[in-house]
Design an enzyme around this catalytic site. Sequence first.
Site, mmCIF file in Angstrom:
data_model
loop_
_atom_site.group_PDB
_atom_site.id
_atom_site.type_symbol
_atom_site.label_atom_id
_atom_site.label_comp_id
_atom_site.label_asym_id
_atom_site.label_seq_id
_atom_site.Cartn_x
_atom_site.Cartn_y
_atom_site.Cartn_z
ATOM 1 N N GLN A 1 -2.040 5.836 6.756
ATOM 2 C CA GLN A 1 -0.734 5.188 6.953
ATOM 3 C C GLN A 1 0.285 5.887 6.054
ATOM 4 O O GLN A 1 0.220 5.768 4.835
ATOM 5 C CB GLN A 1 -0.877 3.711 6.565
ATOM 6 C CG GLN A 1 0.382 2.899 6.553
ATOM 7 C CD GLN A 1 0.281 1.742 5.554
ATOM 8 O OE1 GLN A 1 -0.623 1.707 4.716
ATOM 9 N NE2 GLN A 1 1.207 0.815 5.639
ATOM 10 N N SER B 1 4.770 4.740 2.438
ATOM 11 C CA SER B 1 5.413 4.713 1.119
ATOM 12 C C SER B 1 5.869 6.089 0.657
ATOM 13 O O SER B 1 5.234 7.100 0.955
ATOM 14 C CB SER B 1 4.446 4.171 0.072
ATOM 15 O OG SER B 1 3.981 2.915 0.450
ATOM 16 N N SER C 1 -3.466 6.613 1.210
ATOM 17 C CA SER C 1 -4.922 6.470 1.078
ATOM 18 C C SER C 1 -5.617 7.259 2.160
ATOM 19 O O SER C 1 -5.247 7.194 3.336
ATOM 20 C CB SER C 1 -5.323 4.997 1.203
ATOM 21 O OG SER C 1 -4.666 4.231 0.237
ATOM 22 N N GLU D 1 -1.944 -5.462 7.902
ATOM 23 C CA GLU D 1 -2.454 -5.074 6.579
ATOM 24 C C GLU D 1 -2.684 -6.317 5.715
ATOM 25 O O GLU D 1 -3.747 -6.499 5.135
ATOM 26 C CB GLU D 1 -1.460 -4.141 5.884
ATOM 27 C CG GLU D 1 -1.902 -3.765 4.475
ATOM 28 C CD GLU D 1 -0.997 -2.726 3.800
ATOM 29 O OE1 GLU D 1 0.225 -2.757 4.035
ATOM 30 O OE2 GLU D 1 -1.523 -1.898 3.052
ATOM 31 N N GLU E 1 5.087 -9.316 -7.385
ATOM 32 C CA GLU E 1 6.462 -9.841 -7.350
ATOM 33 C C GLU E 1 6.926 -10.037 -5.899
ATOM 34 O O GLU E 1 7.578 -11.041 -5.579
ATOM 35 C CB GLU E 1 7.419 -8.899 -8.079
ATOM 36 C CG GLU E 1 7.258 -8.853 -9.588
ATOM 37 C CD GLU E 1 6.051 -8.034 -10.053
ATOM 38 O OE1 GLU E 1 5.474 -7.305 -9.213
ATOM 39 O OE2 GLU E 1 5.678 -8.125 -11.228
HETATM 40 C C1 LIG Z 1 -4.386 1.746 -4.174
HETATM 41 C C2 LIG Z 1 -3.133 1.898 -3.374
HETATM 42 C C3 LIG Z 1 -3.226 2.353 -2.077
HETATM 43 C C4 LIG Z 1 -2.070 2.516 -1.316
HETATM 44 N N1 LIG Z 1 -2.203 3.024 -0.035
HETATM 45 C C5 LIG Z 1 -1.092 3.259 0.676
HETATM 46 C C6 LIG Z 1 -1.191 3.898 1.954
HETATM 47 O O1 LIG Z 1 -2.277 4.228 2.426
HETATM 48 N N2 LIG Z 1 -0.050 4.172 2.623
HETATM 49 C C7 LIG Z 1 1.181 3.833 2.135
HETATM 50 O O2 LIG Z 1 2.149 4.079 2.817
HETATM 51 N N3 LIG Z 1 1.312 3.218 0.932
HETATM 52 C C8 LIG Z 1 0.202 2.940 0.192
HETATM 53 N N4 LIG Z 1 0.327 2.354 -1.051
HETATM 54 C C9 LIG Z 1 1.662 2.093 -1.586
HETATM 55 C C10 LIG Z 1 2.029 0.633 -1.770
HETATM 56 O O3 LIG Z 1 2.348 0.038 -0.558
HETATM 57 C C11 LIG Z 1 3.216 0.621 -2.761
HETATM 58 O O4 LIG Z 1 2.736 1.116 -3.999
HETATM 59 C C12 LIG Z 1 3.771 -0.762 -2.950
HETATM 60 O O5 LIG Z 1 4.408 -1.211 -1.791
HETATM 61 C C13 LIG Z 1 4.781 -0.791 -4.132
HETATM 62 O O6 LIG Z 1 5.734 0.200 -4.003
HETATM 63 P P1 LIG Z 1 6.085 1.202 -5.204
HETATM 64 O O7 LIG Z 1 4.800 1.729 -5.734
HETATM 65 O O8 LIG Z 1 7.091 2.167 -4.707
HETATM 66 O O9 LIG Z 1 6.694 0.282 -6.333
HETATM 67 P P2 LIG Z 1 8.214 -0.203 -6.404
HETATM 68 O O10 LIG Z 1 8.609 -0.769 -5.090
HETATM 69 O O11 LIG Z 1 9.069 0.889 -6.969
HETATM 70 O O12 LIG Z 1 8.109 -1.385 -7.446
HETATM 71 C C14 LIG Z 1 8.136 -1.175 -8.863
HETATM 72 C C15 LIG Z 1 8.132 -2.539 -9.542
HETATM 73 O O13 LIG Z 1 9.328 -3.275 -9.187
HETATM 74 C C16 LIG Z 1 8.985 -4.540 -8.631
HETATM 75 N N5 LIG Z 1 9.910 -4.892 -7.552
HETATM 76 C C17 LIG Z 1 10.324 -4.100 -6.528
HETATM 77 N N6 LIG Z 1 11.146 -4.782 -5.705
HETATM 78 C C18 LIG Z 1 11.259 -6.037 -6.209
HETATM 79 C C19 LIG Z 1 11.973 -7.209 -5.794
HETATM 80 N N7 LIG Z 1 12.733 -7.221 -4.703
HETATM 81 N N8 LIG Z 1 11.830 -8.321 -6.557
HETATM 82 C C20 LIG Z 1 11.050 -8.324 -7.682
HETATM 83 N N9 LIG Z 1 10.373 -7.237 -8.125
HETATM 84 C C21 LIG Z 1 10.469 -6.122 -7.395
HETATM 85 C C22 LIG Z 1 7.579 -4.347 -8.087
HETATM 86 O O14 LIG Z 1 6.882 -5.577 -7.972
HETATM 87 C C23 LIG Z 1 6.951 -3.417 -9.097
HETATM 88 O O15 LIG Z 1 6.480 -4.142 -10.200
HETATM 89 C C24 LIG Z 1 -0.812 2.176 -1.842
HETATM 90 C C25 LIG Z 1 -0.719 1.708 -3.163
HETATM 91 C C26 LIG Z 1 -1.856 1.578 -3.929
HETATM 92 C C27 LIG Z 1 -1.734 1.097 -5.330
#
Ligand SMILES: Cc1cc2nc3c(=O)[nH]c(=O)nc-3n(C[C@H](O)[C@H](O)[C@H](O)COP(=O)(O)OP(=O)(O)OC[C@H]3O[C@@H](n4cnc5c(N)ncnc54)[C@H](O)[C@@H]3O)c2cc1C
Length: 416
Positions: free
Chosen positions: A135, A138, A170, A253, A381
């Site tokens: 997928q 992100s 992933s 998901e 969050e």
């Molecule tokens: C093990 C793992 C596997 C993954 N696999 C995939 C995959 O296969 N494909 C894919 O596309 N993605 C994948 N992801 C990505 C995952 O969907 C994102 O990491 C997740 O959605 C968070 O986005 P970010 O890492 O950009 O954090 P950010 O969105 O930048 O968030 C940073 C911090 O800010 C907080 N925050 C952000 N917005 C808000 C809000 N509106 N209110 C309060 N707090 C907020 C968050 O909670 C977090 O603590 C994976 C992630 C992990 C850890």
Amino acid sequence: MDFDDSPEEAAFRGQARAWLDANAPKHLEGELRQSTFGMFALKSIDPILASKAWQRKKFDAGWACLHWPRSYGGRDATPIQRVIWQQEEGPYAALSGLFSIGHNMCGPTLMAWANDAQKQARLPALAAGEEIWCQLFSEPAGGSDLAGLRTRAEKDGQAWRINGQKIWTSRAHYSDFGLLLARSDPTVAKHKGLTMFFLDMRTPGVEIRPIKQANGGQTFNEVFFTDVQIPDSQRLGEVGQGWQVSMTTLMNERMSMGAKMSIGFAELFAFCRQLEIGGRPALEDRAVRSRLASFAVRASGLKCTAMRAVSAISQGRNPGPENSIGKLVGATAMQELAMYALDLQGEAGIVDDPALAPLAARFQTMLLRTPATRVEGGTDEILRNIVAERVLGLPADIRVDKNVPFNAIPTRVAVE
Ligand SMILES: Cc1cc2nc3c(=O)[nH]c(=O)nc-3n(C[C@H](O)[C@H](O)[C@H](O)COP(=O)(O)OP(=O)(O)OC[C@H]3O[C@@H](n4cnc5c(N)ncnc54)[C@H](O)[C@@H]3O)c2cc1C
């Protein structure tokens, strides 16, 4: 809620058990039982080959992708039958992990949005384990705020030219296909300018760079696109409809994640049975018993919450926020439980070599995996926001970029 099988469910369970008894790869059972908490512990055989062989066997006998229609390689099973199968498949379910994104997220998205030719070409191959899917959503600038993604899709004759970067993808490093969300129009509001595609991961211009994790595993990647060509026939939904298509993927998901999360209570209990504190069995220690009881309550609350979602689906209703609650509570409980297990081990808790201390190493793996569990599929969050808005009826997050064209959203703060 009645957890006993009805006569039809008992018959189905008997059928599943008999087939598994005759066909499961029993020589792998010991290793697969160690495959918990995000670590796939198969060393005696190539895990991809073993997973594909097991998936094929299930497919040939009609036990693959139970929840899918038969015409695409599934079994038209009810949600309850799927739960029964998961219970019976037990440790062998670890062999389906490679296909989880394909079977639980990409497959249902293709079913909802692909044309008939695309469905017939891809879905049976996915169900049979011939293809692994990932997928590609992100990005560094688009995680929780997925609609803020920047990978560009530009129309180029009968194809699309893709440039940009994904992260956290992933299983991209051994995937055959990926579901890709990209920005086709930066001049409209951010949710409106997105389009969904699927692509062959071996297309020229796709570069995959694996990311090494703290627990020693390597399950996700950065993926770069440089002038990648995708035929228009691999578009899912209309141009600009990518956000709606992505909602199908994300709903599936959360349903697959929250519904079956184990917090590791059985492992903790087994560990405490063999532990001594001050020369006496740990299970006789009142403080240990109290903590175990508190974890047991959460584990059974999670089980009931997951069953509420299954029961809603089986009655033709959409599940409510059960899966968001399940994932939020489950991931934090899992982290707390792993920390407690390591505390109980005292200085032995620092040993992370399974050959020296199998149980300590397991809880170490679990502890190092849990921060990722609290982020993937929606951070704590974001899940709290969902519960606040949909369960408690609190006001929604303030969205200053609502209805603002994407290319007019400020991207950096001016520094005087
Ligand atoms: C093990 C793992 C596997 C993954 N696999 C995939 C995959 O296969 N494909 C894919 O596309 N993605 C994948 N992801 C990505 C995952 O969907 C994102 O990491 C997740 O959605 C968070 O986005 P970010 O890492 O950009 O954090 P950010 O969105 O930048 O968030 C940073 C911090 O800010 C907080 N925050 C952000 N917005 C808000 C809000 N509106 N209110 C309060 N707090 C907020 C968050 O909670 C977090 O603590 C994976 C992630 C992990 C850890």
